[in-house]
Every structure is written in structure tokens, then in C-alpha cells.
Design a protein around this motif. Structure first.
Motif, PDB file in Angstrom:
ATOM      1  N   GLU A   1       3.734  -5.969   8.247  1.00 42.87           N
ATOM      2  CA  GLU A   1       4.334  -7.040   7.885  1.00 42.87           C
ATOM      3  C   GLU A   1       3.262  -8.084   7.397  1.00 42.87           C
ATOM      4  OE1 GLU A   1       6.204  -5.567  10.501  1.00 42.87           O
ATOM      5  OE2 GLU A   1       7.405  -5.369   8.642  1.00 42.87           O
ATOM      6  N   ALA A   2       1.992  -8.033   7.745  1.00 50.84           N
ATOM      7  CA  ALA A   2       0.465  -8.590   7.213  1.00 50.84           C
ATOM      8  C   ALA A   2       0.079  -7.781   6.117  1.00 50.84           C
ATOM      9  CB  ALA A   2      -0.346  -8.840   8.284  1.00 50.84           C
ATOM     10  N   GLY A   3       0.913  -6.641   5.707  1.00 48.75           N
ATOM     11  CA  GLY A   3       0.373  -5.749   4.515  1.00 48.75           C
ATOM     12  C   GLY A   3      -0.671  -4.793   4.752  1.00 48.75           C
TER      13      GLY A   3
ATOM     14  N   ASP B   1       0.840  -1.320   0.006  1.00 47.52           N
ATOM     15  CA  ASP B   1      -0.164  -0.202  -0.088  1.00 47.52           C
ATOM     16  C   ASP B   1       0.703   1.281   0.010  1.00 47.52           C
ATOM     17  OD1 ASP B   1      -2.666  -1.269  -0.080  1.00 47.52           O
ATOM     18  OD2 ASP B   1      -2.759  -1.381   2.047  1.00 47.52           O
ATOM     19  N   ILE B   2       1.869   1.431   0.899  1.00 50.99           N
ATOM     20  CA  ILE B   2       2.636   2.533   1.022  1.00 50.99           C
ATOM     21  C   ILE B   2       3.668   2.688  -0.254  1.00 50.99           C
ATOM     22  CG2 ILE B   2       4.478   3.930   2.394  1.00 50.99           C
ATOM     23  CD1 ILE B   2       3.633   1.997   4.779  1.00 50.99           C
TER      24      ILE B   2
ATOM     25  N   THR C   1       1.645 -12.030   4.008  1.00 46.57           N
ATOM     26  CA  THR C   1       2.412 -10.645   3.947  1.00 46.57           C
ATOM     27  C   THR C   1       1.418  -9.751   3.127  1.00 46.57           C
ATOM     28  OG1 THR C   1       3.586 -11.262   1.706  1.00 46.57           O
ATOM     29  CG2 THR C   1       4.449 -11.470   4.182  1.00 46.57           C
ATOM     30  N   GLY C   2       0.383 -10.330   2.169  1.00 46.26           N
ATOM     31  CA  GLY C   2      -0.594  -9.341   1.815  1.00 46.26           C
ATOM     32  C   GLY C   2      -1.797  -9.427   2.242  1.00 46.26           C
ATOM     33  N   GLY C   3      -2.183 -10.255   3.167  1.00 46.04           N
ATOM     34  CA  GLY C   3      -3.414 -10.439   3.633  1.00 46.04           C
ATOM     35  C   GLY C   3      -3.974  -9.173   4.346  1.00 46.04           C
TER      36      GLY C   3
ATOM     37  N   ILE D   1      -7.623  -1.483   7.337  1.00 44.70           N
ATOM     38  CA  ILE D   1      -6.886  -1.101   8.766  1.00 44.70           C
ATOM     39  C   ILE D   1      -7.584  -2.502   9.625  1.00 44.70           C
ATOM     40  CG2 ILE D   1      -7.527   0.249  10.763  1.00 44.70           C
ATOM     41  CD1 ILE D   1      -7.881   2.692   8.853  1.00 44.70           C
ATOM     42  N   VAL D   2      -6.498  -2.945  10.408  1.00 35.98           N
ATOM     43  CA  VAL D   2      -6.824  -4.072  11.312  1.00 35.98           C
ATOM     44  C   VAL D   2      -7.358  -3.812  12.488  1.00 35.98           C
ATOM     45  CG1 VAL D   2      -6.045  -6.174  12.202  1.00 35.98           C
ATOM     46  CG2 VAL D   2      -5.258  -5.633   9.851  1.00 35.98           C
ATOM     47  N   GLU D   3      -8.546  -4.168  13.166  1.00 39.62           N
ATOM     48  CA  GLU D   3      -8.675  -4.061  14.378  1.00 39.62           C
ATOM     49  C   GLU D   3      -8.531  -5.368  15.232  1.00 39.62           C
ATOM     50  OE1 GLU D   3     -12.509  -2.457  15.845  1.00 39.62           O
ATOM     51  OE2 GLU D   3     -12.047  -2.965  17.942  1.00 39.62           O
TER      52      GLU D   3
END
Lengths: 195, 458
Positions: free
Chosen positions: B223-225, A99-100, B191-193, B198-200
Motif C-alpha cells: 500500500e506504500a508502493g 511495480d507489479i 502510495t508511491g513512496g 524493498i523496505v526493511e
């Protein structure tokens, strides 16, 4: 940044996924305070291998990088974008981007094009079979063309417009400075300051 | 329909919304450092623009500083650090330079000063800015063009990412840490998951974590994307914040707490994606490959590439790492142990390492690098440095150090590390270096045996 409407050039196939920005430009190159001279650092560890694709003279002068999925993951270093551009790339095509990295690219006028993995592989095979193959990336028409193929890609209207006009993001935001002032006047008083 | 935490914080910061454009988002706190800022300051100078809100900006020297006392010997690095000092003086930015009691890794000092608070938007030219989301704000890494944008406007144009809930049920077994949890999450979703999300982080196991553990989890969201990870504030958050130098006080504290208590995802909020993890099944986790998703329980063996999602990538990773499929991970010999970084360079991490090293000797080169000068001071007040030194480890000054190998702390070609940092990319810790990501506890036990080891194995 330079405006981008359509670009025709030769392409390099980089058959690796998860190409993180540490590979695109290792940290040792980030010590410089200028914005130039990063082309020497591009893939510098991999370029030491004579078999690495960028060392193949058939791809010299290519301006489109066709990479595996998850290109540009990891560190936020915009130096990765600068290195690709200064080496001569105008476009990176991949099935997925960090993304970045993708964001940084659109700020600098390096076009990140997302195509389905199978199409990316077909394009890689095509340029491996014929390194002189000309590939056209048409931002206006949202299409990549090579040989007899033509494949559409998606990009949001705003980013496309900004890239096509070569517009400075900061200048665009400053047109709305009054909105920022209004917002600031309503911020909560407990929010911290650094002084 | 209810709203998620991410949606609430995002909406609170929209300065301008127009059809067909990204939202213009207000930024409450901008952290800068020497590596990704010089070109942004140059841009401001060329355009004749000031910093809009220098008092919402803070700078430190961390990525490219030596962790031994004394001046910077590399002239190029020295120029970079001096450039930050000149820029901060010229533009009026508060700087915590090398040698200052407030200096440290940018993502350690924000929380430590109480500058990182619930509900805020925080950015930095560094992908591990996601760390700050542990307090219930939206925090993400940006590139240098965006650093310049924030300096000039205190805003960023951005599209709101999708929302992902990672629900971690149950409690972590004894000896299993926040680091093991996040490594297991990354291995599960890839790594692309998290790309575009935005993860909560939610659930019983997350609520049970300390703030430091929560920071470790949010830190590795990238690191999980995912650009950002966040955890709703609760009593643990308030307890951590209260009394810190930049935290609100008095009536401001009460008003802030009232608002912060609204910062949870509503019960009827809908996430775009939900991932479920059972904490009770987890064990110490380590990486075997060259991206953070290539990990396995310490009790497992180096996988056969054919058994992985991407056999070609796994085969290439094993070749780089010098590992043979089928080798028990506990048999992997390590040359160097690195404890530190924005992932695991906080006081609790150092205490955990000291608990393992007390009365034992290390057999590897062992670098222990506190995340900030305050962490260093606190560790020394507790006598942890004496434990480290007695065990034969090196006790250093604060900085990013071997996490990214920009300063002299690097691996030699072929050298293998167990590292509490966040990235095991090829060459990350030094050209040709081989990195296994581990928890502080596993790092310490590995230093004692010279092979990947958990404290329970000792």
C-alpha cells in the motif's frame, strides 16, 4: 506474446492519478478461469458514467492510454493487463507505475512507458485538443512522438529486447535449467517442503 | 561495505547473473490460490510443461469462497474453485480446500504451518505476499504470467530493488497498534513512496511488536508502493517458529538458527533511502479517502482538499466517500464493521476485538472472519466466538471475505464500513461501498457506537 517494435495510434487522456487495479478491473470480473473476455470489465464501474473519457466517441479505437501518476497500484491481478489489451490498448503512458502492474505488462507485451509528469500532462492536453492526433511509440528508438514533439523514455535493454522479439520468458529461463539444478543441489537441507 | 538484510537474502538466491540481464532468482516457496492460478496452469498444459518442484508449492482456497457453511451457490465461483482442485490433483500440488482444518487465507496459513521462515524467497499471485517478510525473507506478489514461470522453473528473473530503511524509534503508546503504525507510515511516504524498493522496518517499536503485529506491518508494504517489506529475525521470530509443523527440528533447527542469526543488516550497510518515524507521537489512525495514503489520526477532522498534496484527488475522494471537509472523524457514522483479512485476521486481532466487545453490544452489521480454520479453532477454544455472538456480531468461516468483496460478503452502494483490511479503493468492498481502514481495536469500538471510535472513547 506479440513482438512490439513501434506503434502508432490515437491516445486517450485519463486525468486521474492512483488508478489502482481494482478500478482497471473490479474483483467481480476475476472469477473467470479463462484468459479472454476481460475487455467488458475494463474500468467497468467508471464506464457507467456517460462523462467518463472512454465513453467519448472521439476516442473510440484509441490504442494508447495516457494516465496520471501511479497507474496500476494495488492488487497483483494480471487481469488488469489482459483487460487493457483485450479492449485494444497496446501502450500505457504515465509518470509512475505500480511495480507489479508494470512487470505484468512487460510479460504480456503491453508497453508501459514512463515519461515525466509534465510531459504526460502536455500529451494529455494535446490529445484533448485534437482526439485524432496520431501518437507514435517507438520502442526501438525509445521515443514517443506526436505533432512536432519527440520525447525519449528509458527502458532497460533486456526488457526492450524481449518485447521487441516477443520472447517467452519461461523458454528463456529453461535454457538455463542446468544452472537451476546446480543451485538446487546446494540448498540447505532444513528448508521446508509442503508435503 | 556492509550489506543490508535484503541484499543478503537476495544474493543467497541468485541462480544466474549475467551482464545486461536481470538476476535469475530461486524461489523457496510458492503459494497459490484459485483466482490468479487457473490461466497459469492452462499455460503449462498448452506447453506440455510439468511443475518443477510441486513440493515447494502449496495451494488453498480463500479469495472467492463463501464464509457461511455449505456449497458455493454462485456457479462461476464454484467452477473457479473446482478448477483449482483439478489442477492441484493433475499437477501434484498440496491443497488445503474449503472445509479442511488447514484452509485459510494464503498469507495466514504459510506462517501458521511454519512454512514461512527467515531468509526465504516466497512468492504468490497476490500483492499481500509482502506479509511473509515479517520473518526476514524476501516475499512479494506476482502476476499470473510469473505464477506460470515459477511453476515451470521454480525461479523468476528480476532486478534487485533499491533498499529503504523505515526506522521507527521509541515505543508505541498504549492503545496504538501495528495497524495504526503502518497506516501512519503510508500516509507519510504516500502510495508511491515505496515504488522500486524493498523496505526493511527497523527500530525499537518494530522489535517490540509480536510476529502477528510484524505481519500486519509488512502486509501493507504494497500500500506504500513497495513490493516487499521485511523485518530481521530475532528471538521473537524463533519463539514463534519453534515447534510448528514445517519448522526445522533437532539438529536442523540449530543449524537453521545459526544461519538465521546472520540475517540482519550490517551496521555499516547503506540503504538507498532512510525514513524516520517517532512511534511515541502516534495515535489511532484511520483513512478518510479512497487510497490507503489518505489517512489521518482518529482525533483529526476530514481534511480540506486544499490542504492535501493532491487537492483534485482529495476532492474526488471526499465526493465518493460522501464526506464534508472539517467533519470530525469521530462523527463519521458507519453501517458495517469488518474484522478479518491477511492484514488483521489472526488470533491476536480477534482477542483484541473480543476484549472490546466483552459485555457490550454492537449497533452495526459486524462480520468477524477468522483468517484461517486454525485461527477459528483457536479462537473458539478461548471462547472468543461466544463473546462475538453475545455482542451480536456474526462469526464466520475462514476466507478473504469482505476485504475484496469477491464472495457474497460485500457492501451495498453507499454503505460505509470500518474495516481491518488493507484497501479503501473505490468499490473495493462492493460497488459504491465506502471503506475506512482501521485497526481491530477501532473496528470493535466502532461497532459498539456506530461511529468511528477508539476503545479509549468508550
Amino acid at each position: 506474446m506479440d513482438a512490439f517494435t513501434t506503434h502508432t495510434g490515437r491516445a486517450v487522456p485519463l486525468r486521474r492519478g492512483n488508478v489502482d487495479t481494482d478500478q482497471i478491473i473490479p474483483a467481480v470480473w476475476l472469477k473467470q478461469v479463462s484468459r479472454t473476455g476481460f475487455e467488458k470489465g475494463l474500468f467497468s464501474a467508471w464506464r457507467e458514467d456517460p462523462a467518463f473519457v472512454l465513453n467519448n466517441p472521439a476516442y473510440e479505437g484509441a490504442s494508447i492510454l495516457v494516465a496520471g501518476p501511479d497507474f496500476g497500484t494495488g492488487s497483483s491481478r494480471e487481469h488488469a493487463v489482459w483487460a487493457l489489451q483485450q479492449y485494444g490498448f497496446r501502450v500505457v503512458i504515465a509518470a509512475r507505475f505500480g511495480d507489479i502492474f508494470r512487470n505484468n505488462s512487460t510479460k504480456m507485451g503491453l508497453l508501459p512507458v514512463v515519461l515525466p509528469a509534465a510531459v504526460v500532462e502536455a500529451l494529455q492536453s494535446a490529445v484533448e485538443a485534437d482526439p485524432s492526433l496520431e501518437v507514435t511509440v517507438d520502442l526501438e528508438g525509445r521515443q514517443v512522438r506526436w505533432g512536432g514533439e519527440a520525447v525519449g523514455f528509458e527502458i532497460d535493454d533486456y526488457t526492450r529486447w524481449r518485447l521487441m522479439e516477443g520472447l517467452d520468458d519461461i523458454g528463456l529461463t529453461l535454457r538455463n535449467a542446468d544452472d537451476v539444478t546446480v543451485y538446487e543441489n546446494g540448498r540447505q537441507p532444513w528448508l521446508p517442503t509442503t508435503v | 561495505m556492509g550489506r543490508t538484510l535484503a541484499e543478503k537474502v537476495w544474493e543467497q538466491h541468485v541462480v544466474r547473473r549475467a551482464e545486461g540481464e536481470p538476476d535469475l532468482l530461486y524461489i523457496d516457496l510458492h503459494l497459490i490460490h484459485e483466482v490468479t492460478s487457473p490461466q497459469a496452469f492452462d499455460g503449462l498444459r498448452m506447453a506440455g510443461r510439468p511443475i518443477r518442484r510441486p513440493e515447494l508449492t502449496i495451494a488453498t482456497e480463500d479469495h472467492n469462497v463463501p464464509t457461511v457453511r455449505g456449497p458455493i451457490s454462485d456457479p462461476v465461483s464454484r467452477v473457479q474453485v473446482e478448477t483449482l482442485r483439478k489442477n492441484c490433483a493433475e499437477f501434484g500440488v498440496r491443497l488445503y480446500p474449503m472445509g479442511d482444518a488447514g484452509q485459510g487465507v494464503v498469507h495466514i496459513i504459510g506462517p501458521q504451518f511454519g512454512l514461512t521462515q527467515p531468509g526465504m524467497t516466497i512468492v504468490c499471485g497476490d500483492s499481500h505476499t509482502s506479509t511473509h517478510g515479517a520473518f526476514g525473507g524476501i516475499a512479494f506478489g506476482i502476476g499470473t504470467s510469473e505464477v506460470e514461470h515459477v511453476l515451470a522453473t521454480q525461479t523468476l528473473p528480476a532486478y534487485r530493488p533499491k533498499t529503504m530503511a523505515i526506522e521507527v524509534s521509541g515505543t508505541l503508546p498504549a492503545g496504538v497498534t501495528a495497524k495504526d503504525l503502518i497506516l501512519a507510515i503510508i500516509a507519510k511516504i504516500g502510495t508511491g513512496g515505496g515504488q522500486g524498493y524493498i523496505v526493511e522496518y527497523r527500530g525499537e517499536a518494530i522489535r517490540a511488536l509480536s510476529m502477528e503485529g510484524r505481519m500486519t506491518v509488512c502486509n501493507m508494504s504494497i500500500e506504500a508502493g513497495a513490493r516487499a517489506g521485511m523485518i530481521a529475525p530475532d528471538e521473537t521470530t524463533l519463539e514463534y517458529l519453534k515447534g510448528r509443523p514445517h519448522a526445522p527440528a533437532g539438529a536442523d533447527w540449530d543449524a537453521a538458527v545459526e544461519y538465521w542469526k546472520t540475517l540482519t543488516s550490517d551496521e555499516d550497510a547503506v540503504f538507498d533511502t532512510v525514513v524516520e518515524i517517532d512511534a511515541t507521537t502516534l495515535t489511532p489512525f484511520v483513512t478518510w479517502g479512497t487510497n490507503p495514503g489518505q489517512g489521518a489520526p482518529l482525533g483529526a477532522s476530514v481534511p480540506d482538499p486544499q490542504d492535501t498534496d493532491d487537492p483534485a484527488a482529495a476532492a474526488r475522494a471526499l465526493e465518493y466517500m460522501g464526506l464534508a471537509a472539517g467533519t470530525p472523524l469521530r462523527d463519521v457514522r458507519v453501517d458495517t464493521v469488518f474484522v478479518g483479512s491477511c492484514t488483521n485476521g489472526r488470533l491476536e486481532d480477534l482477542r483484541a476485538v473480543a476484549d472490546v466487545l466483552r459485555g457490550r453490544q454492537v449497533v452495526t452489521r459486524t462480520l468477524i472472519v477468522p483468517g484461517s480454520m486454525l485461527v477459528k479453532l483457536q479462537a473458539e477454544q478461548e471462547g472468543l466466538h461466544e463473546v462475538f455472538k453475545a455482542a451480536g456480531a456474526e462469526w464466520r468461516e475462514a476466507g478473504c471475505s469482505m476485504c475484496l468483496g469477491m464472495n457474497p460478503d460485500t457492501l451495498a452502494p453507499g454503505e460505509r464500513s470500518a474495516s481491518t483490511s488493507n484497501r479503501n479503493f473505490e468499490g473495493r468492498q462492493g460497488k459504491g461501498g465506502r471503506t475506512h481502514l482501521v485497526s481491530p481495536q477501532v473496528a470493535a469500538a466502532t461497532a459498539v457506537t456506530g461511529k468511528l471510535t477508539a476503545p479509549a472513547d468508550l
